[in-house]
Design a protein around this motif. Structure first.
Motif, PDB file in Angstrom:
ATOM      1  N   SER A 203       0.730  -1.239   0.113  1.00 39.56           N
ATOM      2  CA  SER A 203       0.073  -0.144   0.040  1.00 39.56           C
ATOM      3  C   SER A 203       0.659   1.243   0.214  1.00 39.56           C
ATOM      4  CB  SER A 203      -0.786  -0.035   1.304  1.00 39.56           C
ATOM      5  OG  SER A 203      -1.799  -0.996   1.205  1.00 39.56           O
ATOM      6  N   VAL A 207       1.701   4.189  -3.168  1.00 36.74           N
ATOM      7  CA  VAL A 207       1.630   5.635  -2.847  1.00 36.74           C
ATOM      8  C   VAL A 207       2.825   6.492  -3.175  1.00 36.74           C
ATOM      9  CG1 VAL A 207       1.012   7.597  -1.301  1.00 36.74           C
ATOM     10  CG2 VAL A 207      -0.356   5.479  -1.457  1.00 36.74           C
ATOM     11  N   GLY A 210       3.672   7.039  -6.770  1.00 36.63           N
ATOM     12  CA  GLY A 210       2.615   8.208  -7.202  1.00 36.63           C
ATOM     13  C   GLY A 210       1.528   7.238  -8.124  1.00 36.63           C
ATOM     14  N   SER A 212      -1.097   6.018  -6.649  1.00 33.79           N
ATOM     15  CA  SER A 212      -2.488   6.202  -6.207  1.00 33.79           C
ATOM     16  C   SER A 212      -2.055   7.239  -4.926  1.00 33.79           C
ATOM     17  CB  SER A 212      -3.020   5.016  -5.748  1.00 33.79           C
ATOM     18  OG  SER A 212      -4.433   5.128  -5.312  1.00 33.79           O
ATOM     19  N   THR A 213      -3.076   7.379  -4.019  1.00 32.08           N
ATOM     20  CA  THR A 213      -3.166   8.233  -2.901  1.00 32.08           C
ATOM     21  C   THR A 213      -3.582   7.295  -1.671  1.00 32.08           C
ATOM     22  OG1 THR A 213      -5.429   9.179  -3.070  1.00 32.08           O
ATOM     23  CG2 THR A 213      -3.824  10.237  -4.276  1.00 32.08           C
ATOM     24  N   PRO A 214      -3.184   7.750  -0.339  1.00 30.38           N
ATOM     25  CA  PRO A 214      -3.747   7.046   0.912  1.00 30.38           C
ATOM     26  C   PRO A 214      -5.307   6.968   0.957  1.00 30.38           C
ATOM     27  CG  PRO A 214      -2.068   8.480   1.396  1.00 30.38           C
ATOM     28  CD  PRO A 214      -2.309   8.877  -0.297  1.00 30.38           C
ATOM     29  N   GLN A 215      -5.786   8.097   0.342  1.00 29.18           N
ATOM     30  CA  GLN A 215      -7.274   8.153   0.686  1.00 29.18           C
ATOM     31  C   GLN A 215      -8.111   6.990  -0.357  1.00 29.18           C
ATOM     32  OE1 GLN A 215      -5.296  10.699   0.485  1.00 29.18           O
ATOM     33  NE2 GLN A 215      -5.682  11.137   2.803  1.00 29.18           N
ATOM     34  N   ASP A 216      -7.551   7.082  -1.727  1.00 31.81           N
ATOM     35  CA  ASP A 216      -8.122   6.146  -2.631  1.00 31.81           C
ATOM     36  C   ASP A 216      -7.865   4.757  -2.306  1.00 31.81           C
ATOM     37  OD1 ASP A 216      -9.251   8.071  -4.389  1.00 31.81           O
ATOM     38  OD2 ASP A 216      -7.807   8.013  -5.901  1.00 31.81           O
ATOM     39  N   VAL A 217      -6.656   4.385  -1.842  1.00 28.74           N
ATOM     40  CA  VAL A 217      -6.251   2.841  -1.466  1.00 28.74           C
ATOM     41  C   VAL A 217      -7.238   2.439  -0.504  1.00 28.74           C
ATOM     42  CG1 VAL A 217      -4.535   1.543  -0.473  1.00 28.74           C
ATOM     43  CG2 VAL A 217      -3.939   2.977  -2.405  1.00 28.74           C
ATOM     44  N   PHE A 232      -4.232   2.927   5.200  1.00 26.44           N
ATOM     45  CA  PHE A 232      -3.723   4.101   5.757  1.00 26.44           C
ATOM     46  C   PHE A 232      -4.291   4.626   7.241  1.00 26.44           C
ATOM     47  CE2 PHE A 232      -2.128   3.562   1.309  1.00 26.44           C
ATOM     48  CZ  PHE A 232      -0.903   4.021   1.666  1.00 26.44           C
ATOM     49  N   LEU A 264       8.866   7.223   2.533  1.00 31.00           N
ATOM     50  CA  LEU A 264       7.404   7.681   2.602  1.00 31.00           C
ATOM     51  C   LEU A 264       6.910   8.097   4.086  1.00 31.00           C
ATOM     52  CD1 LEU A 264       4.629   9.012   1.510  1.00 31.00           C
ATOM     53  CD2 LEU A 264       3.900   6.801   1.397  1.00 31.00           C
ATOM     54  N   PHE A 282      -1.401  10.285   7.512  1.00 25.82           N
ATOM     55  CA  PHE A 282      -2.232  10.061   6.207  1.00 25.82           C
ATOM     56  C   PHE A 282      -3.327  11.052   6.337  1.00 25.82           C
ATOM     57  CE2 PHE A 282       0.502   6.308   6.397  1.00 25.82           C
ATOM     58  CZ  PHE A 282       1.557   6.929   5.428  1.00 25.82           C
TER      59      PHE A 282
END
Length: 287
Positions: A203, A207, A210, A212-217, A232, A264, A282
């Motif tokens: 995961s 991120v 680049g 995806s984003t923490p929120q989308d994952v 996250f 990260l 996050f």
């Protein structure tokens, strides 16, 4: 060397060494059968926060455990006072090997002869920090996840643990609403944590790259897995500094692991954004 397992455990306290995110939750679970839990922490402020957490939540949690009823938590900065008469000690200090070695030497010297010494370490097997321990037969890993929501526990021998201790814990721990599963051979990360580490690491990597984003994952995880939180959000609850310590330990054992996840995490930790405990990680929606 044979170990005499503790008796009369219902009338003896449990001691928790460390009052952080997991320490206070461990204390909460052992306060659900009407007994005393002693929390040891050198920080009076942290200890009092842990005691207040137990007091605020114990009635509700105990009500959900068969035969449970609220106990009490006390706080001390005196190790000997914390350990006196305890049938079980659960160490929940930061994931630093030198600190754990020192703590276990002290616990072994000060605890009663029949006290079980258990570590909540997320990644270190107890075999790595018993250098100063004269009675390794009473030491083992007992790793909690995030009680009272996640109540499975990994238990694992240090290579010398008396079998009677594991048998006792398998009988007693479910009475406190937590459920032990034995790792039958030494395993960094035990059972479930090894599986979770792979999920969390990948995961972080998508991120870091680049992709995806923490929120989308997290949102994809929630939709596909039907859980209230994704990786996250769960890392924010554990503490990103703790997650980084664990990842650094895995990387020492496995140099082939990608560096992106650790890099990260380090950005967030260096910025002081550790998750729920600092109000931002996050996510930044923690009151």
């Amino acid at each position: 060397m044979a170990f005499t397992v503790p008796t009369d455990v219902e009338n003896r306290p449990v001691a928790v060494i460390g009052s952080g995110t997991l320490g206070r939750r461990i204390a909460l679970m052992f306060a659900t059968r009407g007994g005393e839990v002693r929390i040891y922490d050198k920080s009076k402020e942290a200890g009092e926060a842990a005691r207040a957490y137990v007091a605020e939540n114990v009635a509700e949690v105990a009500a959900g455990i068969e035969g449970g009823f609220p106990g009490r938590a006390s706080v001390t900065d005196d190790m000997a006072e914390a350990l006196a008469g305890a049938w079980l000690v659960v160490e929940a200090v930061p994931e630093r090997l030198d600190l754990k070695k020192s703590i276990y030497g002290e616990l072994d010297r000060l605890a009663d002869p029949d006290t079980i010494l258990a570590s909540n370490s997320s990644s270190y097997p107890t075999s790595q920090f018993i250098d100063e321990v004269k009675h390794p037969e009473r030491v083992l890993n007992m790793h909690f996840y995030m009680p009272p929501q996640q109540n499975a526990i990994d238990i694992m021998s240090d290579g010398h643990t008396d079998r009677a201790i594991i048998d006792l814990l398998e009988r007693e721990l479910p009475r406190y609403g937590v459920y032990p599963f034995e790792a039958h051979k030494e395993s960094t990360g035990f059972i479930f944590n090894r599986i979770w580490a792979a999920i969390k690491r990948e995961s972080l990597e998508v991120v870091a790259e680049g992709v995806s984003t923490p929120q989308d994952v997290d949102r994809m995880w929630q939709i596909n897995m039907g859980t209230p939180a994704g990786p996250f959000r769960m890392m924010d609850h554990v503490g990103l500094d703790v997650v980084l310590d664990i990842e650094n330990h895995y990387a020492v054992e496995r140099p082939d692991l990608p560096a992106g996840p650790r890099e990260l995490l380090k950005k967030y930790v260096d910025a002081g954004h550790l998750g729920v405990k600092t109000g931002q990680g996050f996510y930044d929606d923690y009151a």
